[in-house]
Design a protein around this motif. Structure first.
Motif, short mmCIF file in Angstrom:
data_model
loop_
_atom_site.label_atom_id
_atom_site.label_comp_id
_atom_site.label_asym_id
_atom_site.label_seq_id
_atom_site.Cartn_x
_atom_site.Cartn_y
_atom_site.Cartn_z
N GLY A 183 0.82 -1.21 0.00
CA GLY A 183 0.00 0.00 0.00
C GLY A 183 0.85 1.26 0.00
O GLY A 183 0.53 2.23 -0.69
N PHE A 184 1.93 1.24 0.77
CA PHE A 184 2.88 2.36 0.81
C PHE A 184 3.42 2.63 -0.60
O PHE A 184 3.46 3.77 -1.05
CB PHE A 184 4.02 2.02 1.78
CG PHE A 184 5.04 3.10 1.97
CD1 PHE A 184 4.96 3.95 3.05
CD2 PHE A 184 6.11 3.23 1.09
CE1 PHE A 184 5.93 4.94 3.26
CE2 PHE A 184 7.08 4.21 1.28
CZ PHE A 184 6.99 5.08 2.36
N LEU A 185 3.81 1.57 -1.30
CA LEU A 185 4.32 1.72 -2.67
C LEU A 185 3.23 2.21 -3.62
O LEU A 185 3.50 3.02 -4.51
CB LEU A 185 4.92 0.41 -3.17
CG LEU A 185 6.22 -0.01 -2.47
CD1 LEU A 185 6.65 -1.41 -2.91
CD2 LEU A 185 7.33 1.00 -2.72
N ALA A 186 1.99 1.74 -3.43
CA ALA A 186 0.87 2.21 -4.26
C ALA A 186 0.64 3.71 -4.03
O ALA A 186 0.37 4.45 -4.97
CB ALA A 186 -0.39 1.42 -3.95
N ALA A 187 0.78 4.16 -2.78
CA ALA A 187 0.62 5.59 -2.48
C ALA A 187 1.74 6.40 -3.12
O ALA A 187 1.52 7.50 -3.61
CB ALA A 187 0.56 5.82 -0.97
N GLN A 188 2.96 5.84 -3.14
CA GLN A 188 4.07 6.53 -3.81
C GLN A 188 3.81 6.62 -5.32
O GLN A 188 4.01 7.69 -5.92
CB GLN A 188 5.38 5.80 -3.55
CG GLN A 188 6.58 6.50 -4.16
CD GLN A 188 7.88 5.75 -3.94
OE1 GLN A 188 8.00 4.60 -4.38
NE2 GLN A 188 8.81 6.38 -3.25
N LEU A 189 3.34 5.54 -5.93
CA LEU A 189 3.00 5.57 -7.36
C LEU A 189 1.88 6.57 -7.64
O LEU A 189 1.87 7.23 -8.68
CB LEU A 189 2.60 4.17 -7.85
CG LEU A 189 3.70 3.13 -7.96
CD1 LEU A 189 3.12 1.77 -8.31
CD2 LEU A 189 4.75 3.56 -8.99
N THR A 190 0.95 6.68 -6.72
CA THR A 190 -0.13 7.66 -6.86
C THR A 190 0.45 9.07 -6.81
O THR A 190 0.03 9.95 -7.57
CB THR A 190 -1.19 7.45 -5.77
OG1 THR A 190 -1.69 6.10 -5.88
CG2 THR A 190 -2.33 8.42 -5.91
N GLY A 191 1.43 9.28 -5.95
CA GLY A 191 2.11 10.57 -5.90
C GLY A 191 2.77 10.91 -7.23
O GLY A 191 2.70 12.05 -7.70
N LEU A 192 3.41 9.92 -7.85
CA LEU A 192 4.03 10.15 -9.15
C LEU A 192 2.98 10.49 -10.21
O LEU A 192 3.21 11.35 -11.07
CB LEU A 192 4.85 8.93 -9.57
CG LEU A 192 6.09 8.66 -8.69
CD1 LEU A 192 6.70 7.31 -9.07
CD2 LEU A 192 7.10 9.78 -8.80
N ALA A 193 1.82 9.83 -10.15
CA ALA A 193 0.74 10.13 -11.10
C ALA A 193 0.24 11.56 -10.90
O ALA A 193 -0.02 12.28 -11.88
CB ALA A 193 -0.40 9.13 -10.93
N ILE A 194 0.12 11.98 -9.65
CA ILE A 194 -0.31 13.35 -9.36
C ILE A 194 0.72 14.35 -9.85
O ILE A 194 0.39 15.36 -10.48
CB ILE A 194 -0.60 13.51 -7.85
CG1 ILE A 194 -1.92 12.80 -7.51
CG2 ILE A 194 -0.64 14.98 -7.44
CD1 ILE A 194 -2.25 12.74 -6.04
#
Length: 160
Positions: A69-80
């Protein structure tokens, strides 16, 4: 290359292309809405290099671990960040991360949402520092998220 792009490169991170929603799905709103000196960022999920949603999908506390989940949140940050770059032209224009709302696709009983959304906050603080990167934040659990993504995040930033 801008200061933020250099930091991303040093971290070995790359910004993804725009989201490629599943066939038949229409997204009739902009990923970023500019209002005065503020950018309102619509909810984003974790993206793969293809623009599709990154694997694994599912619920935290059932199919996914806190680390995933932490990595998914980081990937979401990159998308943003990628959406903000397209809207602003330059990520160095961001002067303040104002507010972040993190949603976690949580199985019943899962309560570690703040640890998951830390994947996003840690990235932003590393890139923008303790002044511009500091943000008000919520991290909440949801019964479902679109397309079974593990994390969805929306944000608000100020820019010059």
């Amino acid at each position: 290359m801008t200061r933020i792009e250099q930091k991303l490169q040093r971290l070995g991170l790359a910004l993804p292309p725009p989201v490629a929603p599943p066939p038949g799905v229409l997204l009739p709103f902009p990923p970023v809405r500019l209002v005065g000196r503020r950018a309102l960022v619509s909810g984003h999920g974790p993206l793969a290099a293809s623009g599709g949603f990154a694997e694994p999908l599912g619920k935290l506390g059932r199919e996914l671990t806190v680390e995933q989940g932490f990595l998914a949140a980081q990937l979401t940050g990159l998308a943003i960040l990628a959406s903000l770059q397209r809207a602003l032209g330059d990520l160095d224009r961001i002067t303040a991360w104002v507010r972040v709302f993190g949603m976690v696709n949580a199985a019943p009983g899962f309560m570690r949402m703040p640890e998951v959304i830390n994947g996003f906050s840690t990235l932003i603080l590393e890139l923008y520092g303790p002044e511009a990167g500091a943000h008000a934040r919520s991290a909440v659990g949801m019964a479902e998220l679109p397309f079974n993504i593990p994390v969805e995040i929306e944000a608000e930033v100020e820019f010059e």
